[in-house]
Motif scaffolding. Sequence first.
Motif, mmCIF file in Angstrom:
data_model
loop_
_atom_site.group_PDB
_atom_site.id
_atom_site.type_symbol
_atom_site.label_atom_id
_atom_site.label_comp_id
_atom_site.label_asym_id
_atom_site.label_seq_id
_atom_site.Cartn_x
_atom_site.Cartn_y
_atom_site.Cartn_z
ATOM 1 N N UNK A 23 0.855 -1.180 0.000
ATOM 2 C CA UNK A 23 0.000 0.000 0.000
ATOM 3 C C UNK A 23 0.902 1.245 0.000
ATOM 4 N N UNK A 24 1.078 1.869 -1.153
ATOM 5 C CA UNK A 24 2.073 2.945 -1.267
ATOM 6 C C UNK A 24 1.895 4.087 -0.259
ATOM 7 N N UNK A 25 0.687 4.436 0.098
ATOM 8 C CA UNK A 25 0.514 5.533 1.069
ATOM 9 C C UNK A 25 0.765 5.087 2.511
ATOM 10 N N UNK A 26 0.893 3.783 2.714
ATOM 11 C CA UNK A 26 1.233 3.277 4.045
ATOM 12 C C UNK A 26 0.041 2.605 4.716
ATOM 13 N N UNK A 27 0.332 1.475 5.370
ATOM 14 C CA UNK A 27 -0.712 0.738 6.108
ATOM 15 C C UNK A 27 -1.128 1.582 7.314
ATOM 16 N N UNK A 28 -0.160 2.287 7.908
ATOM 17 C CA UNK A 28 -0.481 3.156 9.044
ATOM 18 C C UNK A 28 -1.423 4.278 8.634
ATOM 19 N N UNK A 29 -1.214 4.813 7.429
ATOM 20 C CA UNK A 29 -2.095 5.880 6.928
ATOM 21 C C UNK A 29 -3.512 5.350 6.777
ATOM 22 N N UNK A 30 -3.619 4.100 6.311
ATOM 23 C CA UNK A 30 -4.948 3.501 6.134
ATOM 24 C C UNK A 30 -5.650 3.378 7.490
ATOM 25 N N UNK A 31 -4.914 2.929 8.500
ATOM 26 C CA UNK A 31 -5.548 2.762 9.811
ATOM 27 C C UNK A 31 -5.924 4.129 10.404
ATOM 28 N N UNK A 32 -5.066 5.126 10.202
ATOM 29 C CA UNK A 32 -5.395 6.468 10.705
ATOM 30 C C UNK A 32 -6.684 6.968 10.043
ATOM 31 N N UNK A 33 -6.860 6.639 8.784
ATOM 32 C CA UNK A 33 -8.087 7.020 8.065
ATOM 33 C C UNK A 33 -9.301 6.329 8.691
ATOM 34 N N UNK A 34 -9.144 5.054 8.983
ATOM 35 C CA UNK A 34 -10.227 4.256 9.566
ATOM 36 C C UNK A 34 -10.646 4.820 10.938
ATOM 37 N N UNK A 35 -9.654 5.328 11.682
ATOM 38 C CA UNK A 35 -9.962 5.793 13.040
ATOM 39 C C UNK A 35 -10.223 7.278 13.146
ATOM 40 N N UNK A 36 -10.298 7.963 12.003
ATOM 41 C CA UNK A 36 -10.271 9.436 12.040
ATOM 42 C C UNK A 36 -11.473 10.062 12.748
ATOM 43 N N UNK A 37 -12.615 9.407 12.766
ATOM 44 C CA UNK A 37 -13.797 10.021 13.380
ATOM 45 C C UNK A 37 -14.103 9.486 14.773
ATOM 46 N N UNK A 38 -13.225 8.652 15.283
ATOM 47 C CA UNK A 38 -13.496 8.069 16.604
ATOM 48 C C UNK A 38 -12.936 8.961 17.708
ATOM 49 N N UNK A 39 -13.648 8.998 18.811
ATOM 50 C CA UNK A 39 -13.199 9.826 19.927
ATOM 51 C C UNK A 39 -12.173 9.068 20.757
ATOM 52 N N UNK A 40 -11.006 9.663 20.898
ATOM 53 C CA UNK A 40 -9.906 9.011 21.622
ATOM 54 C C UNK A 40 -9.292 10.014 22.592
ATOM 55 N N UNK A 41 -9.089 9.579 23.807
ATOM 56 C CA UNK A 41 -8.298 10.372 24.761
ATOM 57 C C UNK A 41 -6.835 9.980 24.597
ATOM 58 N N UNK A 42 -6.051 10.848 23.972
ATOM 59 C CA UNK A 42 -4.633 10.570 23.775
ATOM 60 C C UNK A 42 -3.846 10.884 25.042
ATOM 61 N N UNK A 43 -2.604 10.439 25.083
ATOM 62 C CA UNK A 43 -1.691 10.678 26.227
ATOM 63 C C UNK A 43 -2.371 10.334 27.558
ATOM 64 N N UNK A 44 -3.113 9.241 27.545
ATOM 65 C CA UNK A 44 -3.842 8.842 28.749
ATOM 66 C C UNK A 44 -3.554 7.368 29.044
ATOM 67 N N UNK A 45 -2.382 7.081 29.589
ATOM 68 C CA UNK A 45 -2.055 5.673 29.882
ATOM 69 C C UNK A 45 -2.884 5.116 31.022
ATOM 70 N N UNK A 46 -3.432 3.963 30.798
ATOM 71 C CA UNK A 46 -4.206 3.293 31.858
ATOM 72 C C UNK A 46 -3.221 2.550 32.761
ATOM 73 N N UNK A 47 -3.390 2.703 34.078
ATOM 74 C CA UNK A 47 -2.478 2.041 35.013
ATOM 75 C C UNK A 47 -3.136 0.928 35.801
ATOM 76 N N UNK A 48 -4.457 0.986 35.912
ATOM 77 C CA UNK A 48 -5.158 -0.004 36.742
ATOM 78 C C UNK A 48 -6.574 -0.199 36.200
ATOM 79 N N UNK A 49 -7.024 -1.442 36.262
ATOM 80 C CA UNK A 49 -8.414 -1.737 35.873
ATOM 81 C C UNK A 49 -9.047 -2.511 37.014
#
Length: 452
Positions: free
Chosen positions: A206-232
């Motif tokens: 995939x010339x544009x990159x497999x990572x680019x494809x996944x970023x496209x797939x996830x582009x509209x999802x709500x994600x809290x970045x820089x939020x490491x989970x330490x305990x469940x």
Amino acid sequence: MKQLESSTRRRLLQGLGAGALVAGWAGRSAAQGTAPEVVVVGAGAAGLAAARDLGAAGRRVLMLEARDRIGGRAFTDGSLGAAWDRGCSRLHASAINPWVGYARQNGFELVADRLQRHVYEGARRLGGAETAGYRAVKARLQQELTDAGRRGLDIPAAAALTQVTKADPWYPLAAADVAAWEGTEPANFSTLDRYQFIERGEDLLIPRGYGTLLAHYGRDLEVRLRTPVGRIRWGGRGVAVETPVGVVNARAVVVALPVAVIAAGAIAFEPQLPAEVLAAHHDLPLGLMNKVALRFRRNVFPREEPEFLRLQRRDGRGMSYQTRLPGSQVCVATAAGSLAYELEAAGEAAAIEHALGELVTMLGSDLRRHFERGVATAWSIDPYSRGSYSYCLPGRYGARALLTRPLAGRLVFAGEHTEQGAYGTLHGARLSGERAARQVLGLLAPGSGRSA
Ligand SMILES: Cc1cc2nc3c(=O)[nH]c(=O)nc-3n(C[C@H](O)[C@H](O)[C@H](O)COP(=O)(O)OP(=O)(O)OC[C@H]3O[C@@H](n4cnc5c(N)ncnc54)[C@H](O)[C@@H]3O)c2cc1C
């Protein structure tokens, strides 16, 4: 992707104190009727797929991700002026790989991997007749592994091979190919586990990159970045997921983390995971593949069109090179298994020098003059991956299936390592996330009797 890592978040952090943030968000949302029902931990392909399907089914989902980006081990790097994938790059099993349809529907070009493969002995490019022995032993090795897998032998791959195969002068090169697939040498992984991987259809690039494809797939999802989970905490009603900026409560959690992150104890589970579940995480270590991208000022390779080059070493520990990414002067080298660990331990500069040195051995020292700069990955020391892709220890077949069972009706695992027929891949990660979403939907359904 809606990155909730906004200036609003920073203002809240300053104003409220870090501890209040996530809980504050959840509480505020609850007042608006949007408190999450499901928390998804990890925004790699598995987590994104789970969140997407849960959201599509009308469930309120919150994704928590430790890094400052989504994608996990799928990440396309543009820092050298060409798109190269630091992690996954090839669409395996294209006949059954769901990313193929997604790419085509969304305008991503896919090309069959028909690159010419060449083996060098020192500076000499071997002809087809000279490498016939390599192809023959590779085919025999594959056949012997398949035969042992078909017989249900959960033994080290190396033990499934005949002495004739192992004594062949081309064996080290053929074994290195297998090691690249598993990220570890044939002595370490289960023959039966490998046999269960479903290979159907040729590899696609995939010339544009497999990572680019996944970023496209996830582009509209709500994600809290820089939020490491330490305990469940999953022992009471529902789950409580703890991060440095607060706690999120929900009815269920999808844990879509790399298996080695859990095996290393980076997340505390309360109560502890059942012994067999914890053991299954240890039974599926992450093997290692690393890449070195090298940028040149002009084409230093024998051909204009991209090719694959391999240096034949008696110990099989050579790197593989895709000479040029389309339309660029960037070459990508890969190393797997023990060589990858050694290069990683030596540091980025040494890994780049090693990759360059091997190229010089094959193509001559002139190419050094045209070398501009390089980048090397180090997936095993990355705290949020701790390796590249999973393999199964001999005698531990069944660990993947065990991790597909929900715990207490509220804790579900996802990730490439849980997908028996597609482990170690991006399509496996996605399939696992979709499976996790189906399970959570079942658990939350009225009358299921399982929901918290
Ligand atoms: C060098 C390399 C080459 C590869 N080549 C291929 C290939 O050609 N084709 C192929 O199909 N596959 C390939 N793979 C494998 C493929 O990339 C993986 O199988 C897939 O990306 C795994 O997805 P995942 O969602 O299971 O895990 P990940 O992508 O690792 O996602 C897990 C997420 O959890 C996050 N996380 C970790 N800790 C925490 C925490 N405490 N709190 C919150 N979040 C956390 C991580 O940051 C990450 O985003 C390759 C991988 C590597 C490294």
